[in-house]
Write a protein that holds these residues in place. Sequence first.
Motif, short mmCIF file in Angstrom:
data_model
loop_
_atom_site.label_atom_id
_atom_site.label_comp_id
_atom_site.label_asym_id
_atom_site.label_seq_id
_atom_site.Cartn_x
_atom_site.Cartn_y
_atom_site.Cartn_z
N PRO A 83 0.81 -1.23 0.00
CA PRO A 83 0.00 0.00 0.00
C PRO A 83 0.84 1.28 0.00
O PRO A 83 0.49 2.26 -0.65
CB PRO A 83 -0.84 -0.11 1.28
CG PRO A 83 -0.91 -1.55 1.57
CD PRO A 83 0.39 -2.12 1.08
N LEU A 84 1.96 1.26 0.71
CA LEU A 84 2.83 2.44 0.71
C LEU A 84 3.48 2.66 -0.65
O LEU A 84 3.63 3.80 -1.10
CB LEU A 84 3.89 2.31 1.81
CG LEU A 84 3.37 2.44 3.24
CD1 LEU A 84 4.48 2.19 4.25
CD2 LEU A 84 2.72 3.79 3.47
N THR A 87 0.79 4.14 -2.84
CA THR A 87 0.56 5.53 -2.44
C THR A 87 1.67 6.42 -2.98
O THR A 87 1.41 7.53 -3.47
CB THR A 87 0.48 5.64 -0.91
OG1 THR A 87 -0.57 4.80 -0.44
CG2 THR A 87 0.23 7.07 -0.46
N ALA A 90 1.08 6.86 -6.66
CA ALA A 90 -0.04 7.79 -6.88
C ALA A 90 0.40 9.24 -6.69
O ALA A 90 0.02 10.12 -7.47
CB ALA A 90 -1.19 7.45 -5.94
#
Length: 191
Positions: A83-84, A87, A90
Amino acid sequence: MNSVATARARSGPPRWFVLWMGFLTCVVAVVCAALCWELASFGDHFTKVLLWVGLSVVSVVALFFGLIGLIRYHTIQLSLAVPLSITALAALVWFEVPQEAGWQVSRGILEDQSIDCANPGPRTRLGVYAIIAITPRDGGCLFYVQGTSKVSEGFAYFPPENAPPSLGPPAERGVEYRPYDGRWYRFVDSS
């Protein structure tokens, strides 16, 4: 039963889980790097779509196993790596960091090439861009980075004594110029 869960938490996650999450994290990192390259170099649309789909699939699998790791093994670092990474990707895409980095790396090389404005041949790499054609037009030098049978686009350099004939869409089929960076313009050629 409580002592079994406590003993499992102290011993750490099983080796297969650590290796699997490490593998998924590496795959996500490689796909993120490939996406950054494609965005920086104005890569083809098909490759970008393929990378986004691949990233989505691997991310869903990694998030599923990450939840298992959080709940069953209490592995915060392993579970949050993917997820990091997503992120971070993104944020880079949102702030157009890959595109800006590609431009900064390539600008000087393109300026040097714009002096002669001679086409060095099909699919030449200048900086990070795969240039499909270079041609003088409208008093400037146009570097085509993408093209189809109907529309082509790229970068245009106009020396200080010249300017593009007009900015914005042409009245009919032709070249649309938009300011980009100093004497540089982005263009779309629909002629």
